[in-house]
Design a protein around this motif. Structure first.
Motif, PDB file in Angstrom:
ATOM      1  N   GLU A 266       0.809  -1.221   0.000  1.00 36.79           N
ATOM      2  CA  GLU A 266       0.000   0.000   0.000  1.00 36.79           C
ATOM      3  C   GLU A 266       0.842   1.271   0.000  1.00 36.79           C
ATOM      4  O   GLU A 266       0.631   2.171  -0.816  1.00 36.79           O
ATOM      5  CB  GLU A 266      -0.936  -0.015   1.218  1.00 36.79           C
ATOM      6  N   THR A 267       1.782   1.381   0.911  1.00 39.48           N
ATOM      7  CA  THR A 267       2.508   2.636   1.013  1.00 39.48           C
ATOM      8  C   THR A 267       3.484   2.831  -0.145  1.00 39.48           C
ATOM      9  O   THR A 267       3.685   3.958  -0.598  1.00 39.48           O
ATOM     10  CB  THR A 267       3.243   2.723   2.361  1.00 39.48           C
ATOM     11  N   THR A 268       4.080   1.745  -0.635  1.00 38.50           N
ATOM     12  CA  THR A 268       4.985   1.880  -1.781  1.00 38.50           C
ATOM     13  C   THR A 268       4.208   2.252  -3.043  1.00 38.50           C
ATOM     14  O   THR A 268       4.673   3.057  -3.857  1.00 38.50           O
ATOM     15  CB  THR A 268       5.777   0.585  -1.998  1.00 38.50           C
ATOM     16  N   LYS A 269       3.028   1.689  -3.198  1.00 36.98           N
ATOM     17  CA  LYS A 269       2.159   2.074  -4.313  1.00 36.98           C
ATOM     18  C   LYS A 269       1.933   3.578  -4.321  1.00 36.98           C
ATOM     19  O   LYS A 269       2.060   4.250  -5.362  1.00 36.98           O
ATOM     20  CB  LYS A 269       0.810   1.351  -4.184  1.00 36.98           C
ATOM     21  N   ASN A 270       1.641   4.136  -3.153  1.00 33.35           N
ATOM     22  CA  ASN A 270       1.351   5.562  -3.083  1.00 33.35           C
ATOM     23  C   ASN A 270       2.606   6.419  -3.179  1.00 33.35           C
ATOM     24  O   ASN A 270       2.547   7.557  -3.663  1.00 33.35           O
ATOM     25  CB  ASN A 270       0.577   5.862  -1.801  1.00 33.35           C
ATOM     26  N   LEU A 271       3.736   5.897  -2.764  1.00 36.33           N
ATOM     27  CA  LEU A 271       4.996   6.610  -2.975  1.00 36.33           C
ATOM     28  C   LEU A 271       5.262   6.780  -4.469  1.00 36.33           C
ATOM     29  O   LEU A 271       5.626   7.867  -4.931  1.00 36.33           O
ATOM     30  CB  LEU A 271       6.145   5.847  -2.312  1.00 36.33           C
ATOM     31  N   ILE A 272       5.059   5.723  -5.227  1.00 36.00           N
ATOM     32  CA  ILE A 272       5.267   5.797  -6.680  1.00 36.00           C
ATOM     33  C   ILE A 272       4.247   6.742  -7.316  1.00 36.00           C
ATOM     34  O   ILE A 272       4.591   7.604  -8.134  1.00 36.00           O
ATOM     35  CB  ILE A 272       5.188   4.397  -7.303  1.00 36.00           C
ATOM     36  N   GLY A 273       2.985   6.610  -6.946  1.00 35.09           N
ATOM     37  CA  GLY A 273       1.950   7.465  -7.528  1.00 35.09           C
ATOM     38  C   GLY A 273       2.130   8.929  -7.166  1.00 35.09           C
ATOM     39  O   GLY A 273       2.125   9.802  -8.045  1.00 35.09           O
ATOM     40  N   ASN A 274       2.306   9.217  -5.880  1.00 35.85           N
ATOM     41  CA  ASN A 274       2.489  10.606  -5.455  1.00 35.85           C
ATOM     42  C   ASN A 274       3.765  11.195  -6.046  1.00 35.85           C
ATOM     43  O   ASN A 274       3.812  12.373  -6.425  1.00 35.85           O
ATOM     44  CB  ASN A 274       2.567  10.694  -3.928  1.00 35.85           C
ATOM     45  N   ALA A 402      -8.065  15.019 -17.396  1.00 39.58           N
ATOM     46  CA  ALA A 402      -8.993  14.780 -16.286  1.00 39.58           C
ATOM     47  C   ALA A 402      -8.396  15.239 -14.966  1.00 39.58           C
ATOM     48  O   ALA A 402      -7.185  15.132 -14.750  1.00 39.58           O
ATOM     49  CB  ALA A 402      -9.333  13.287 -16.220  1.00 39.58           C
ATOM     50  N   PRO A 403      -9.228  15.767 -14.050  1.00 44.43           N
ATOM     51  CA  PRO A 403      -8.713  16.216 -12.742  1.00 44.43           C
ATOM     52  C   PRO A 403      -8.093  15.055 -11.964  1.00 44.43           C
ATOM     53  O   PRO A 403      -8.549  13.915 -12.045  1.00 44.43           O
ATOM     54  CB  PRO A 403      -9.973  16.735 -12.027  1.00 44.43           C
ATOM     55  N   VAL A 404      -7.037  15.359 -11.239  1.00 40.15           N
ATOM     56  CA  VAL A 404      -6.387  14.370 -10.377  1.00 40.15           C
ATOM     57  C   VAL A 404      -7.077  14.393  -9.017  1.00 40.15           C
ATOM     58  O   VAL A 404      -7.261  15.457  -8.429  1.00 40.15           O
ATOM     59  CB  VAL A 404      -4.887  14.687 -10.219  1.00 40.15           C
ATOM     60  N   THR A 405      -7.487  13.239  -8.518  1.00 42.87           N
ATOM     61  CA  THR A 405      -8.184  13.176  -7.238  1.00 42.87           C
ATOM     62  C   THR A 405      -7.463  12.237  -6.287  1.00 42.87           C
ATOM     63  O   THR A 405      -6.977  11.178  -6.697  1.00 42.87           O
ATOM     64  CB  THR A 405      -9.641  12.704  -7.415  1.00 42.87           C
ATOM     65  N   PHE A 406      -7.417  12.662  -5.014  1.00 43.05           N
ATOM     66  CA  PHE A 406      -6.841  11.834  -3.960  1.00 43.05           C
ATOM     67  C   PHE A 406      -7.955  11.125  -3.204  1.00 43.05           C
ATOM     68  O   PHE A 406      -9.079  11.600  -3.123  1.00 43.05           O
ATOM     69  CB  PHE A 406      -6.027  12.692  -2.982  1.00 43.05           C
ATOM     70  N   ARG A 407      -7.626   9.983  -2.651  1.00 41.64           N
ATOM     71  CA  ARG A 407      -8.570   9.277  -1.803  1.00 41.64           C
ATOM     72  C   ARG A 407      -8.877  10.115  -0.572  1.00 41.64           C
ATOM     73  O   ARG A 407      -8.026  10.843  -0.074  1.00 41.64           O
ATOM     74  CB  ARG A 407      -7.982   7.919  -1.386  1.00 41.64           C
ATOM     75  N   GLN A 408     -10.091   9.991  -0.073  1.00 45.86           N
ATOM     76  CA  GLN A 408     -10.521  10.772   1.086  1.00 45.86           C
ATOM     77  C   GLN A 408     -10.080  10.063   2.361  1.00 45.86           C
ATOM     78  O   GLN A 408     -10.877   9.447   3.081  1.00 45.86           O
ATOM     79  CB  GLN A 408     -12.035  10.963   1.051  1.00 45.86           C
ATOM     80  N   SER A 409      -8.786  10.162   2.640  1.00 46.04           N
ATOM     81  CA  SER A 409      -8.193   9.458   3.771  1.00 46.04           C
ATOM     82  C   SER A 409      -7.186  10.369   4.453  1.00 46.04           C
ATOM     83  O   SER A 409      -6.262  10.849   3.799  1.00 46.04           O
ATOM     84  CB  SER A 409      -7.488   8.179   3.281  1.00 46.04           C
ATOM     85  N   PRO A 410      -7.317  10.613   5.754  1.00 46.94           N
ATOM     86  CA  PRO A 410      -6.340  11.475   6.419  1.00 46.94           C
ATOM     87  C   PRO A 410      -5.019  10.785   6.711  1.00 46.94           C
ATOM     88  O   PRO A 410      -3.975  11.427   6.788  1.00 46.94           O
ATOM     89  CB  PRO A 410      -7.051  11.853   7.720  1.00 46.94           C
ATOM     90  N   GLY A 414      -2.991   8.896  -0.992  1.00 45.91           N
ATOM     91  CA  GLY A 414      -2.783   8.237  -2.270  1.00 45.91           C
ATOM     92  C   GLY A 414      -3.842   8.640  -3.261  1.00 45.91           C
ATOM     93  O   GLY A 414      -4.948   9.058  -2.906  1.00 45.91           O
ATOM     94  N   LEU A 415      -3.503   8.509  -4.520  1.00 47.43           N
ATOM     95  CA  LEU A 415      -4.394   8.894  -5.605  1.00 47.43           C
ATOM     96  C   LEU A 415      -5.454   7.837  -5.868  1.00 47.43           C
ATOM     97  O   LEU A 415      -5.239   6.640  -5.635  1.00 47.43           O
ATOM     98  CB  LEU A 415      -3.579   9.107  -6.883  1.00 47.43           C
ATOM     99  N   VAL A 416      -6.582   8.286  -6.402  1.00 47.23           N
ATOM    100  CA  VAL A 416      -7.584   7.356  -6.925  1.00 47.23           C
ATOM    101  C   VAL A 416      -7.088   6.771  -8.240  1.00 47.23           C
ATOM    102  O   VAL A 416      -7.235   5.571  -8.509  1.00 47.23           O
ATOM    103  CB  VAL A 416      -8.931   8.074  -7.115  1.00 47.23           C
ATOM    104  N   ALA A 417      -6.480   7.611  -9.071  1.00 46.83           N
ATOM    105  CA  ALA A 417      -5.935   7.185 -10.362  1.00 46.83           C
ATOM    106  C   ALA A 417      -4.924   8.232 -10.812  1.00 46.83           C
ATOM    107  O   ALA A 417      -4.939   9.369 -10.323  1.00 46.83           O
ATOM    108  CB  ALA A 417      -7.043   7.033 -11.408  1.00 46.83           C
ATOM    109  N   LEU A 418      -4.049   7.851 -11.741  1.00 41.81           N
ATOM    110  CA  LEU A 418      -3.083   8.790 -12.299  1.00 41.81           C
ATOM    111  C   LEU A 418      -2.985   8.556 -13.815  1.00 41.81           C
ATOM    112  O   LEU A 418      -2.040   7.954 -14.316  1.00 41.81           O
ATOM    113  CB  LEU A 418      -1.714   8.610 -11.637  1.00 41.81           C
ATOM    114  N   PRO A 419      -4.002   9.048 -14.569  1.00 43.32           N
ATOM    115  CA  PRO A 419      -3.980   8.855 -16.019  1.00 43.32           C
ATOM    116  C   PRO A 419      -2.958   9.757 -16.697  1.00 43.32           C
ATOM    117  O   PRO A 419      -2.905  10.959 -16.428  1.00 43.32           O
ATOM    118  CB  PRO A 419      -5.410   9.209 -16.435  1.00 43.32           C
TER     119      PRO A 419
END
Length: 429
Positions: A266-274, A402-410, A414-419
């Protein structure tokens, strides 16, 4: 990487927005803040660096020095799994007991000496020298994933690279057969929804319970196979340590598998995406990195500082204590806000600017002290490989309209998607 955890599941429906305004004057829970928390973090650091959030029923600590000290303070306990269910009705507690029991044996949620015993076994697989030896395999996996996406001329970087790469790597390390690795993703995402929500509902907790029960059943089967036919994977090493007298009980072994899966994915996925999002939004730094590959190591550290996947980690006060003159009572929950500490101007000049030439990037995205992330070296190898190979192959890549959106998590950012539109590929040398 380590992950945060959340306050107790809320057995009531979602909170009323008007009531939330009274509970949350800094609007910490607002969609705008969850999409970009850094302006609110700046206000908290300046106006209320130790702030009690009624919305999250805990103290938010936002200045770098206080967060760093909190990680090392023995009066702030990591042993907090019971906090998830303490105030729930008894029948709900009983239903969620398998989830609580699983989390109770995560090294991340333990204090020494229990933490020390389990962590010493995990550390054997994450020695930096051994992790560095995985780099060729990680780079090969990145190349395969980019090969699969390239013909379309566009890709969702989060789905097609960030999500899959750490899943494949941790799956191999745990000895999970290739054909089963898609199952790991759903389980990991369910845990992320629970631990990162900040205020998990009973529905979220129940979904996570189902995922944990399925995971434990699955890993029991994998463990049985590995006992008969050991391999070179991490799970076989844990079983070998058991034979040598460093015993993990069955629940500890199952919980450790679940924790490693979640932490490794989970956290590595979001490190790459962010990280790739920040690069695509900052062309000057992206070009500097492409022009000077030697910046890769510092660049990943700066990306970790700039937009860390783990925003909050919590502790429980074992005694009354004071931080910045504010009294915190025994039993209170304390949220160490890594995302705010990493942008504290007292330590990072112009903290909201991405700058790969910073000379002292002492971020705390991996925590500090005895709970420093065991998988930090692996996360760095994966992020460095994914980012460098992506930029080298697709130098003209651009964000889709398309707008970039983050998950609603404090807690987990992490992103919902990164097209991304890939553009022309660079010719192979």
């Amino acid at each position: 990487m380590n992950s945060p955890d959340a306050p107790k599941p809320d057995a009531t429906p979602a909170a009323n927005p008007a009531a939330d305004a009274d509970l949350d004057p800094f609007r910490i829970r607002s969609p705008e803040t969850l999409a970009n928390p850094y302006p609110v973090y700046a206000r908290l650091r300046e106006e209320a660096p130790v702030y009690f959030s009624a919305a999250y029923n805990g103290w938010l600590v936002t200045r770098y020095d206080h967060v760093a000290a909190g990680f090392r303070d023995p009066r702030l306990s990591a042993k907090r799994s019971s906090a998830f269910v303490t105030k729930l009705p008894e029948e709900v507690k009983q239903r969620l007991e398998p989830l609580r029991r699983n989390l109770a044996s995560w090294a991340l949620l333990l204090d020494p000496p229990e933490h020390t015993r389990i962590r010493s076994l995990i550390n054997k697989a994450f020695v930096p020298r051994l992790v560095e030896g995985l780099r060729p395999r990680v780079e090969a996996l990145v190349t395969e994933l980019l090969d699969a996406a390239a013909p379309a001329g566009q890709m969702d970087v989060l789905r097609d690279l960030g999500d899959l790469l750490p899943l494949l790597v941790i799956g191999e390390m745990l000895g999970v057969p290739t054909e089963d690795r898609h199952r790991l993703k759903g389980w990991s995402n369910a845990i992320a929804g629970f631990l990162g929500s900040g205020r998990p509902t009973l529905e979220i907790a129940t979904t996570t319970l189902g995922a944990v029960v399925e995971m434990e059943d699955y890993f029991r089967g994998v463990i049985a196979v590995r006992r008969q036919s050991p391999g070179n994977d991490l799970l076989s090493q844990l079983l070998l340590a058991e034979e040598q007298g460093m015993i993990l009980g069955e629940q500890e072994l199952l919980s450790t598998c679940c924790m490693l899966l979640f932490g490794g994915h989970e956290t590595t996925k979001n490190l790459i995406g962010n990280g790739l999002l920040a690069l695509l939004q900052n062309p000057r730094e992206r070009e500097a990195l492409r022009a000077s590959p030697a910046l890769l190591g510092p660049a990943v550290e700066e990306l970790l500082r700039y937009d860390t996947p783990v925003q909050w980690m919590s502790r429980v006060a074992l005694d009354d204590l004071e931080i910045e003159g504010v009294r915190i009572a025994k039993g209170d929950r304390v949220f160490l806000v890594l995302g705010a500490a990493n942008r504290d101007p007292a330590h990072f000049p112009e903290p909201d600017r991405l700058d790969f030439r910073r000379t002292d990037i002492r971020h705390i995205s991996f925590g500090l002290g005895v709970h420093y992330c065991a998988g930090a070296a692996l996360a760095r190898v994966e992020a460095q490989s994914a980012i460098s190979l992506f930029l080298r192959r697709f130098p003209g890549a651009e964000l889709s309209p398309a707008p970039v959106t983050f998950r609603q998590s404090p807690g987990v950012r992490g992103l919902v998607a990164l097209p991304v539109v890939l553009g022309p590929e660079r010719a192979s040398s």
